[in-house]
Design a protein around this motif. Structure first.
Motif, mmCIF file in Angstrom:
data_model
loop_
_atom_site.group_PDB
_atom_site.id
_atom_site.type_symbol
_atom_site.label_atom_id
_atom_site.label_comp_id
_atom_site.label_asym_id
_atom_site.label_seq_id
_atom_site.Cartn_x
_atom_site.Cartn_y
_atom_site.Cartn_z
ATOM 1 N N UNK A 93 14.952 52.066 71.702
ATOM 2 C CA UNK A 93 15.960 52.142 70.658
ATOM 3 C C UNK A 93 16.585 53.529 70.690
ATOM 4 N N UNK A 94 17.779 53.628 70.157
ATOM 5 C CA UNK A 94 18.400 54.920 69.923
ATOM 6 C C UNK A 94 18.590 55.016 68.418
ATOM 7 N N UNK A 95 17.974 56.023 67.806
ATOM 8 C CA UNK A 95 18.056 56.170 66.356
ATOM 9 C C UNK A 95 18.693 57.501 65.993
ATOM 10 N N UNK A 96 19.264 57.536 64.802
ATOM 11 C CA UNK A 96 19.820 58.772 64.249
ATOM 12 C C UNK A 96 19.247 58.909 62.850
ATOM 13 N N UNK A 97 18.844 60.139 62.488
ATOM 14 C CA UNK A 97 18.248 60.314 61.166
ATOM 15 C C UNK A 97 18.353 61.742 60.660
ATOM 16 N N UNK A 98 18.188 61.857 59.349
ATOM 17 C CA UNK A 98 18.016 63.143 58.702
ATOM 18 C C UNK A 98 16.644 63.120 58.035
ATOM 19 N N UNK A 99 16.141 64.293 57.723
ATOM 20 C CA UNK A 99 14.829 64.378 57.087
ATOM 21 C C UNK A 99 14.895 65.211 55.815
ATOM 22 N N UNK A 100 13.962 64.943 54.953
ATOM 23 C CA UNK A 100 13.759 65.751 53.757
ATOM 24 C C UNK A 100 12.300 66.141 53.705
ATOM 25 N N UNK A 101 12.033 67.357 53.321
ATOM 26 C CA UNK A 101 10.656 67.830 53.231
ATOM 27 C C UNK A 101 10.100 67.556 51.842
ATOM 28 N N UNK A 102 8.836 67.202 51.788
ATOM 29 C CA UNK A 102 8.133 66.973 50.532
ATOM 30 C C UNK A 102 7.170 68.136 50.317
ATOM 31 N N UNK A 103 7.103 68.642 49.080
ATOM 32 C CA UNK A 103 6.299 69.828 48.776
ATOM 33 C C UNK A 103 5.333 69.544 47.634
ATOM 34 N N UNK A 104 4.225 70.283 47.631
ATOM 35 C CA UNK A 104 3.315 70.221 46.484
ATOM 36 C C UNK A 104 3.723 71.307 45.478
ATOM 37 N N UNK A 105 2.963 71.465 44.423
ATOM 38 C CA UNK A 105 3.291 72.417 43.356
ATOM 39 C C UNK A 105 3.341 73.864 43.846
ATOM 40 N N UNK A 106 2.587 74.181 44.903
ATOM 41 C CA UNK A 106 2.571 75.547 45.461
ATOM 42 C C UNK A 106 3.614 75.744 46.552
ATOM 43 N N UNK A 113 10.187 62.903 54.773
ATOM 44 C CA UNK A 113 10.832 61.603 54.620
ATOM 45 C C UNK A 113 12.029 61.562 55.567
ATOM 46 N N UNK A 114 12.137 60.481 56.308
ATOM 47 C CA UNK A 114 13.242 60.314 57.252
ATOM 48 C C UNK A 114 14.088 59.118 56.827
ATOM 49 N N UNK A 115 15.391 59.320 56.827
ATOM 50 C CA UNK A 115 16.348 58.252 56.580
ATOM 51 C C UNK A 115 16.951 57.931 57.946
ATOM 52 N N UNK A 116 16.669 56.705 58.430
ATOM 53 C CA UNK A 116 16.907 56.361 59.837
ATOM 54 C C UNK A 116 17.894 55.213 59.958
ATOM 55 N N UNK A 117 18.783 55.326 60.936
ATOM 56 C CA UNK A 117 19.738 54.270 61.261
ATOM 57 C C UNK A 117 19.603 53.931 62.746
ATOM 58 N N UNK A 118 19.661 52.645 63.058
ATOM 59 C CA UNK A 118 19.613 52.182 64.445
ATOM 60 C C UNK A 118 20.991 52.365 65.069
ATOM 61 N N UNK A 119 21.065 53.187 66.107
ATOM 62 C CA UNK A 119 22.325 53.483 66.789
ATOM 63 C C UNK A 119 22.346 52.881 68.194
ATOM 64 N N UNK A 120 21.419 51.971 68.492
ATOM 65 C CA UNK A 120 21.270 51.449 69.848
ATOM 66 C C UNK A 120 22.544 50.793 70.365
ATOM 67 N N UNK A 121 23.154 49.914 69.593
ATOM 68 C CA UNK A 121 24.361 49.214 70.053
ATOM 69 C C UNK A 121 25.494 50.206 70.306
ATOM 70 N N UNK A 122 25.696 51.144 69.389
ATOM 71 C CA UNK A 122 26.760 52.129 69.560
ATOM 72 C C UNK A 122 26.495 53.014 70.778
ATOM 73 N N UNK A 123 25.239 53.442 70.956
ATOM 74 C CA UNK A 123 24.885 54.299 72.082
ATOM 75 C C UNK A 123 25.108 53.563 73.402
#
Length: 146
Positions: A93-106, A113-123
């Motif tokens: 597969x060819x995927x495209x994504x952005x990520x967000x970091x999760x933190x504790x109180x310190x 967390x990754x928000x992912x889209x399948x880019x296989x057909x476009x690629x």
């Protein structure tokens, strides 16, 4: 104003939402992730991200992942990362994504967390167009002999 139901937001997203802990173990896997990668939630939860990372890319992936966990910095919060991935049936597969970091109180990073889209057909389409363009450019010009 009604509070946001984040469980519904994740479940109903058209893009895959995959959350992994500091060790790279999958802790959230929504329906779009199942559709894109082929693994049911029950198959993905508790598994390493190696589940969807091609073997030849794992060393680089884990170096970057560990650096992000250590520093709390990633450039892929706003920059789109495009990488190969694996489907359950073994196809690439060819995927495209952005990520967000999760933190504790310190403010220690506890996961990503990754928000992912399948880019296989476009690629695939872009690769075919580039190949066709190269073929056309390689042809001798009709005017070259004139």
């Amino acid at each position: 104003m009604q509070p946001v139901d984040f469980a519904q937001l994740v479940a109903n997203s058209g893009d895959a939402i995959v959350v992994s802990d500091a060790r790279g173990i999958i802790t959230v896997w929504n329906g779009a992730a199942e559709r894109i990668f082929g693994f049911a939630e029950s198959e993905a939860l508790g598994q390493s991200l190696d589940l969807i990372t091609p073997e030849r890319h794992r060393e680089r992936h884990w170096r970057g992942y560990e650096k992000t966990m250590r520093t709390g910095i990633t450039r892929y919060g706003s920059d789109l990362l495009k990488v190969p991935a694996l489907h359950k049936d073994g196809r690439a597969l060819s995927i495209a994504f952005t990520v967000g970091l999760l933190f504790d109180a310190e403010r220690n990073v506890t996961g990503i967390t990754a928000i992912i889209r399948d880019e296989t057909a476009r690629w695939t389409e872009e690769r075919q167009l580039r190949r066709r363009l190269a073929e056309l450019e390689a042809r001798p010009s009709e005017k070259a002999g004139a």
